[in-house]
Design a protein around this motif. Sequence first.
Motif, short mmCIF file in Angstrom:
data_model
loop_
_atom_site.label_atom_id
_atom_site.label_comp_id
_atom_site.label_asym_id
_atom_site.label_seq_id
_atom_site.Cartn_x
_atom_site.Cartn_y
_atom_site.Cartn_z
N PHE A 134 0.83 -1.21 0.00
CA PHE A 134 0.00 0.00 0.00
C PHE A 134 0.87 1.26 0.00
CE2 PHE A 134 -1.78 3.58 2.30
CZ PHE A 134 -2.83 3.89 1.45
N THR A 192 -2.89 8.09 -5.35
CA THR A 192 -3.73 6.92 -5.05
C THR A 192 -3.99 6.84 -3.55
OG1 THR A 192 -2.72 5.77 -6.92
CG2 THR A 192 -3.94 4.43 -5.33
N LYS A 193 -2.93 7.00 -2.76
CA LYS A 193 -3.09 6.92 -1.30
C LYS A 193 -4.01 8.03 -0.79
CE LYS A 193 1.46 6.71 -0.74
NZ LYS A 193 2.83 6.50 -0.19
N LYS A 250 -6.60 9.17 -1.96
CA LYS A 250 -8.03 8.84 -2.10
C LYS A 250 -8.61 8.37 -0.77
CE LYS A 250 -8.02 5.57 -5.16
NZ LYS A 250 -8.38 4.56 -6.19
N TYR A 251 -7.73 7.85 0.09
CA TYR A 251 -8.19 7.28 1.36
C TYR A 251 -7.92 8.20 2.55
CZ TYR A 251 -8.41 3.25 -1.68
OH TYR A 251 -8.70 2.40 -2.72
N GLY A 263 -8.44 5.10 7.61
CA GLY A 263 -7.80 5.37 6.33
C GLY A 263 -6.41 5.97 6.47
N TYR A 264 -6.03 6.80 5.52
CA TYR A 264 -4.64 7.23 5.31
C TYR A 264 -4.36 8.62 5.88
CZ TYR A 264 -0.49 8.70 2.66
OH TYR A 264 0.75 9.18 2.30
N TRP A 297 -1.68 4.49 8.28
CA TRP A 297 -3.05 4.08 8.00
C TRP A 297 -3.69 3.64 9.31
CZ3 TRP A 297 -5.72 3.51 3.25
CH2 TRP A 297 -6.95 2.84 3.32
N TRP A 333 -10.93 0.45 3.10
CA TRP A 333 -10.01 -0.61 2.66
C TRP A 333 -9.52 -0.27 1.25
CZ3 TRP A 333 -8.69 -3.24 6.69
CH2 TRP A 333 -9.61 -3.47 7.71
N PRO A 334 -8.22 -0.27 1.01
CA PRO A 334 -7.70 0.09 -0.31
C PRO A 334 -7.94 -1.04 -1.32
CG PRO A 334 -5.88 -0.47 1.16
CD PRO A 334 -7.13 -0.55 1.98
N GLU A 375 -6.73 -1.31 -4.14
CA GLU A 375 -5.50 -1.61 -4.88
C GLU A 375 -4.70 -2.75 -4.24
OE1 GLU A 375 -6.78 2.55 -5.60
OE2 GLU A 375 -6.42 1.35 -3.80
#
Length: 311
Positions: A55, A62-63, A65-66, A76-77, A97, A118-119, A121
């Motif tokens: 992750f 991308t990260k 997004k969370y 989340g992130y 996270w 939850w990612p 990816e």
Amino acid sequence: MKNVPTLDIRRYDTDRDAFVAELGAAYREFGFCCISGHGIDKALVDGAYDAFQRFFALPTETKMKYHVPGSGGARGYTPFKVETAKDSAHPDLKEFWHVGREIPRDSKFADVMPPNLWPTEVPDFRQFGYGLFEALDALGTRVLRALALHIGLPENYFEDKTDLGNSILRPIHYPPITQDDIPNVRAGAHEDINFITLLVGASAEGLEVLTREGEWLPITTEGDAIVVNIGDMLQRLTNHVYPSTTHRVVNPKNDNARKPRYSVPFFLHPNPDVVLDPVPECITPDNPSRYDSSITSHEYLLQRLREIKLI
């Protein structure tokens, strides 16, 4: 030189009185102890670390997004250089996270314990992330039983106070340090907020605890040992019989400073409505109550999150 001891928790079932005495003594002295013999599957720990590293290797956009702005990073992130140790001039060099407890959305705590993110990816992030959450939650419950007995409380004293606890599993990535003159350590000197913290499998050295004599003592674990330390909420509840000890993550003095560091602490919290008044068993003529006002664990958490700039 003193060392934080490593104790085998299987002795709780075979040699209970001696184990409880040794564990209690370690926590009274250091606020820290290393726990071996816990039975958490190495494949679960390794699988979780692998999923978390995949992750953190994703592109920043991308990260992000969370990332949930305004949430205090509850789920989340949380990106780099947001969290700042209390009274520190510099933010910590880390991204992380948060995985929280899965509770029914009609629970009375649903407003303060949001659903997990939850990612997509990393498809196995949820399986390993929540699997490790549940394993460390169960181990923390076992440690709390021994801590309760040591101060004269019933063995199961903490169970109904933590069964819906606002606990957090926090995978952390500390990036490689590329400059020699960096002003701040990877994580500034701090105390934890919660009841107890369980740290599983830190991938590099750097964790140090401040002894009563004012010296920084490196903590190194052997084998599968998990570092377990007292947080401020349990310090308050036990009227400082169990101290919440200052600790930090320093930059290694060797080539490991140029490598990323990953670590996964589990912060075991009480239920949000638990009142953190010192228990009578920890109030004595030599140790009178240090607190004259009451506060719930959720109120306390919000106060501290503001101090470390997460909200």
